[in-house]
Design a protein around this motif. Sequence first.
Motif, PDB file in Angstrom:
ATOM      1  N   LYS A 227      48.926  63.591 -26.665  1.00  0.00           N
ATOM      2  CA  LYS A 227      48.454  64.772 -27.390  1.00  0.00           C
ATOM      3  C   LYS A 227      47.788  64.285 -28.677  1.00  0.00           C
ATOM      4  O   LYS A 227      48.367  63.483 -29.417  1.00  0.00           O
ATOM      5  CB  LYS A 227      49.622  65.692 -27.714  1.00  0.00           C
ATOM      6  N   ASP A 228      46.567  64.753 -28.932  1.00  0.00           N
ATOM      7  CA  ASP A 228      45.858  64.362 -30.153  1.00  0.00           C
ATOM      8  C   ASP A 228      46.534  64.967 -31.374  1.00  0.00           C
ATOM      9  O   ASP A 228      46.816  66.175 -31.400  1.00  0.00           O
ATOM     10  CB  ASP A 228      44.399  64.820 -30.106  1.00  0.00           C
ATOM     11  N   VAL A 229      46.783  64.124 -32.376  1.00  0.00           N
ATOM     12  CA  VAL A 229      47.400  64.596 -33.621  1.00  0.00           C
ATOM     13  C   VAL A 229      46.447  64.489 -34.813  1.00  0.00           C
ATOM     14  O   VAL A 229      46.685  65.101 -35.846  1.00  0.00           O
ATOM     15  CB  VAL A 229      48.735  63.871 -33.923  1.00  0.00           C
ATOM     16  N   CYS A 230      45.373  63.720 -34.662  1.00  0.00           N
ATOM     17  CA  CYS A 230      44.378  63.593 -35.731  1.00  0.00           C
ATOM     18  C   CYS A 230      43.046  63.211 -35.094  1.00  0.00           C
ATOM     19  O   CYS A 230      43.006  62.322 -34.243  1.00  0.00           O
ATOM     20  CB  CYS A 230      44.815  62.524 -36.734  1.00  0.00           C
ATOM     21  N   VAL A 231      41.978  63.885 -35.494  1.00  0.00           N
ATOM     22  CA  VAL A 231      40.637  63.552 -35.028  1.00  0.00           C
ATOM     23  C   VAL A 231      39.714  63.614 -36.246  1.00  0.00           C
ATOM     24  O   VAL A 231      39.659  64.635 -36.930  1.00  0.00           O
ATOM     25  CB  VAL A 231      40.136  64.534 -33.942  1.00  0.00           C
ATOM     26  N   GLU A 232      39.028  62.506 -36.511  1.00  0.00           N
ATOM     27  CA  GLU A 232      38.112  62.433 -37.655  1.00  0.00           C
ATOM     28  C   GLU A 232      36.838  61.729 -37.232  1.00  0.00           C
ATOM     29  O   GLU A 232      36.871  60.853 -36.367  1.00  0.00           O
ATOM     30  CB  GLU A 232      38.725  61.622 -38.794  1.00  0.00           C
ATOM     31  N   ILE A 233      35.737  62.105 -37.855  1.00  0.00           N
ATOM     32  CA  ILE A 233      34.477  61.394 -37.651  1.00  0.00           C
ATOM     33  C   ILE A 233      34.261  60.523 -38.879  1.00  0.00           C
ATOM     34  O   ILE A 233      34.201  61.027 -40.008  1.00  0.00           O
ATOM     35  CB  ILE A 233      33.315  62.363 -37.405  1.00  0.00           C
ATOM     36  N   ILE A 234      34.168  59.207 -38.630  1.00  0.00           N
ATOM     37  CA  ILE A 234      34.121  58.214 -39.707  1.00  0.00           C
ATOM     38  C   ILE A 234      32.999  57.216 -39.394  1.00  0.00           C
ATOM     39  O   ILE A 234      32.880  56.784 -38.243  1.00  0.00           O
ATOM     40  CB  ILE A 234      35.466  57.460 -39.800  1.00  0.00           C
ATOM     41  N   PRO A 235      32.216  56.808 -40.394  1.00  0.00           N
ATOM     42  CA  PRO A 235      31.233  55.754 -40.140  1.00  0.00           C
ATOM     43  C   PRO A 235      31.946  54.480 -39.652  1.00  0.00           C
ATOM     44  O   PRO A 235      33.018  54.125 -40.150  1.00  0.00           O
ATOM     45  CB  PRO A 235      30.579  55.519 -41.510  1.00  0.00           C
ATOM     46  N   TYR A 236      31.333  53.828 -38.681  1.00  0.00           N
ATOM     47  CA  TYR A 236      31.951  52.648 -38.063  1.00  0.00           C
ATOM     48  C   TYR A 236      32.425  51.636 -39.102  1.00  0.00           C
ATOM     49  O   TYR A 236      33.547  51.142 -39.019  1.00  0.00           O
ATOM     50  CB  TYR A 236      30.945  52.003 -37.099  1.00  0.00           C
ATOM     51  N   ASN A 237      31.588  51.340 -40.075  1.00  0.00           N
ATOM     52  CA  ASN A 237      31.942  50.304 -41.057  1.00  0.00           C
ATOM     53  C   ASN A 237      33.044  50.735 -42.019  1.00  0.00           C
ATOM     54  O   ASN A 237      33.527  49.923 -42.803  1.00  0.00           O
ATOM     55  CB  ASN A 237      30.708  49.847 -41.838  1.00  0.00           C
ATOM     56  N   LEU A 238      33.477  51.993 -41.954  1.00  0.00           N
ATOM     57  CA  LEU A 238      34.563  52.463 -42.822  1.00  0.00           C
ATOM     58  C   LEU A 238      35.874  52.702 -42.070  1.00  0.00           C
ATOM     59  O   LEU A 238      36.851  53.183 -42.653  1.00  0.00           O
ATOM     60  CB  LEU A 238      34.144  53.741 -43.551  1.00  0.00           C
TER      61      LEU A 238
END
Length: 149
Positions: free
Chosen positions: A85-96
């Motif tokens: 079950k997903d508990v956190c989903v974020e969009i983050i730049p690859y290098n970060l």
Amino acid sequence: MDENIQTFWHQFCKKHNLNENTPVEAWAFGANQKYANELASLVDKEIKTATTSAYELYGKDEKLPKVGEWSIILDGNAKPVCVIKDVCVEIIPYNLISQEHAYHEGEGDCSYAYWRTVHDEFFTRKYKERGKIFYSQAPMVCEVFEKVK
């Protein structure tokens, strides 16, 4: 969803008092059978509790993961291994993407160096397959999940 996967989900729902109509996706990690088996095993052992996918490579009709969504993890033979079950989903730049996220992906020696090497190769190949060039600031979908026992 094939009959084995449906039976697995129905049994899981019964055990956890979930409505059998609760939406669920069934899928495998990795680009081939070997990796699907290895990664499913890591999830089942609760070593792998995170994953990363390329935001720009999602199709127009492909939905992004969301917190609270259920997934049946399959092995390389498309057999159900466990439920997450997903508990956190974020969009983050690859290098970060953080060392902590890399560690929670649970692969290799769990180091950031290992994660970065493997993922640089993977995303370079995947972007190239779509006629694109991978770049260090590419937006990534970073998921943290838990195996539900």
